[in-house]
Design a protein around this motif. Structure first.
Motif, mmCIF file in Angstrom:
data_model
loop_
_atom_site.group_PDB
_atom_site.id
_atom_site.type_symbol
_atom_site.label_atom_id
_atom_site.label_comp_id
_atom_site.label_asym_id
_atom_site.label_seq_id
_atom_site.Cartn_x
_atom_site.Cartn_y
_atom_site.Cartn_z
ATOM 1 N N GLN A 148 0.830 -1.209 0.000
ATOM 2 C CA GLN A 148 0.000 0.000 0.000
ATOM 3 C C GLN A 148 0.863 1.257 0.000
ATOM 4 O OE1 GLN A 148 -3.407 -0.040 2.939
ATOM 5 N NE2 GLN A 148 -2.530 -2.041 3.386
ATOM 6 N N ALA A 149 1.886 1.244 0.854
ATOM 7 C CA ALA A 149 2.787 2.393 0.910
ATOM 8 C C ALA A 149 3.515 2.571 -0.411
ATOM 9 C CB ALA A 149 3.783 2.225 2.047
ATOM 10 N N ALA A 150 3.946 1.463 -1.029
ATOM 11 C CA ALA A 150 4.699 1.548 -2.282
ATOM 12 C C ALA A 150 3.867 2.148 -3.406
ATOM 13 C CB ALA A 150 5.205 0.165 -2.677
ATOM 14 N N VAL A 151 2.591 1.787 -3.470
ATOM 15 C CA VAL A 151 1.729 2.367 -4.510
ATOM 16 C C VAL A 151 1.712 3.890 -4.396
ATOM 17 C CG1 VAL A 151 -0.670 2.583 -5.288
ATOM 18 C CG2 VAL A 151 0.279 0.313 -4.787
ATOM 19 N N GLN A 152 1.538 4.397 -3.184
ATOM 20 C CA GLN A 152 1.475 5.844 -2.975
ATOM 21 C C GLN A 152 2.835 6.509 -3.152
ATOM 22 O OE1 GLN A 152 -1.239 6.555 0.686
ATOM 23 N NE2 GLN A 152 -0.852 4.354 0.665
ATOM 24 N N LEU A 153 3.882 5.864 -2.648
ATOM 25 C CA LEU A 153 5.219 6.448 -2.734
ATOM 26 C C LEU A 153 5.738 6.460 -4.166
ATOM 27 C CD1 LEU A 153 6.647 4.808 0.486
ATOM 28 C CD2 LEU A 153 6.432 7.280 0.096
ATOM 29 N N ALA A 154 5.358 5.459 -4.959
ATOM 30 C CA ALA A 154 5.740 5.478 -6.374
ATOM 31 C C ALA A 154 5.118 6.677 -7.071
ATOM 32 C CB ALA A 154 5.309 4.174 -7.049
ATOM 33 N N ARG A 155 3.877 6.943 -6.757
ATOM 34 C CA ARG A 155 3.197 8.102 -7.340
ATOM 35 C C ARG A 155 3.861 9.405 -6.885
ATOM 36 N NH1 ARG A 155 0.082 6.941 -11.047
ATOM 37 N NH2 ARG A 155 -1.553 5.886 -9.864
ATOM 38 N N ILE A 156 4.182 9.490 -5.603
ATOM 39 C CA ILE A 156 4.846 10.685 -5.076
ATOM 40 C C ILE A 156 6.178 10.913 -5.789
ATOM 41 C CG2 ILE A 156 5.975 11.640 -3.019
ATOM 42 C CD1 ILE A 156 3.729 10.264 -1.376
#
Length: 318
Positions: A148-156
């Motif tokens: 979950q964190a990776a999905v958001q951090l990739a976008r960031i």
């Protein structure tokens, strides 16, 4: 003070009263506000980890968030991996050098839920995986905290497209909530079938795969990578081995990279925690989590251990 105590490996902890600790040279006392129950906590307390059987009784908890000297801080411990007590107590003594001051506006529970899982996602993507703006990323195990964190951090970090994959329907829903552009079901071990599913939803070859699973999902995702693409492995929850074929590796000159938080310097870890907490404070990063009072920790621990928790469980101690 109140604390959780592991009295016998393989058994849930119990709430007990303990004397408050006294700080030694170079140590600070932290009034703990929130402590997550992580898979590492459960593994260490089981007595079956590669760290060996822990000395009991001990207070579990490899990380936490609390107040020290008027500051809101995140801190790590080696509870269950080495002699000593962890974060699941009202007061903990921690080496001053290990404290990471959190930014203004950080929510203790939110930061505790993210913790070292989000640190792993952030650094596996950026430091190890060398994610560049405009690249396409596949995140395996995207229903878990790391995913979950990776999905958001990739976008960031500027990814143009993020494809997520998860085994359960609830995990796929969490991946959608995290903001994935597309979600793939990992409900088969057929590598060719999984590769076809990835190909159907990616916009051309992918640049980077973040992989906490290994096994058939990693082998399938590798087939979608471009020439020179990267796969960063940071776990083996699907399997300790992976059927990646030699032709896929050689024909595309792929890079397979390993990642572990255990190799980080204290400076790298502190900087990553601050980055993660900053994103959380700005409302850009969150993961599904449950908030549980210390008195209900026993059943919560069991749900974390048997996989029935609806998200990362965070104990509140005040």
């Amino acid at each position: 003070m109140r604390a959780l105590e592991i009295r016998r490996p393989g058994r849930p902890p119990v709430v007990t009263e303990r004397p408050a600790p006294a700080p030694g040279a170079g140590e600070a006392l932290v009034e703990v506000l929130a402590a997550p129950i992580t898979p590492l906590d459960v593994l260490c307390a089981s007595g079956t980890s590669y760290f060996g059987t822990p000395s009991t009784p001990y207070v579990p908890g490899v990380q936490g968030v609390g107040a020290a000297g008027g500051r809101l801080v995140w801190f790590p411990t080696s509870a269950g991996m080495a002699p000593g007590d962890g974060s699941m107590a009202e007061v903990v003594r921690v080496p001053e050098a290990d404290l990471v001051e959190l930014p203004e506006g950080a929510d203790p529970v939110a930061v505790a839920a993210l913790g070292l899982s989000a640190v792993a996602a952030h650094l596996a993507l950026t430091w190890r995986g060398e994610l560049a703006a405009g690249e396409q990323v596949i995140v395996l195990g995207a229903g878990g905290v790391v995913g979950q964190a990776a999905v958001q951090l990739a976008r960031i970090a500027g990814a143009r497209r993020v494809v997520a994959a998860a085994r359960s329907a609830s995990g796929r829903e969490r991946a959608k909530q995290a903001g994935a552009d597309a979600v793939v079901a990992l409900d088969t071990d057929d590598v060719a079938e999984l590769a076809a599913r990835f190909e159907a939803v990616t916009d051309g070859p992918a640049d980077l795969v973040l992989d906490p699973l290994f096994g058939p999902p990693a082998a399938a995702a590798a087939r979608t990578l471009r020439t020179g693409g990267r796969l960063v492995n940071l776990g083996g929850s699907a399997s300790e081995t992976c059927p990646i074929d030699s032709a896929t590796l050689r024909s595309r000159s792929l890079r397979l990279l390993g990642y572990t938080n255990n190799e980080l310097t204290s400076g790298q870890r502190a900087a990553a925690v601050a980055t993660v907490a900053g994103h959380a404070a700005r409302g850009r990063l969150t993961v599904a989590h449950e908030v549980v009072p210390l008195d209900a920790a026993g059943p919560a621990w069991t749900r974390q251990a048997d996989g029935t928790a609806s998200g990362r469980i965070v104990l509140t101690l005040r």
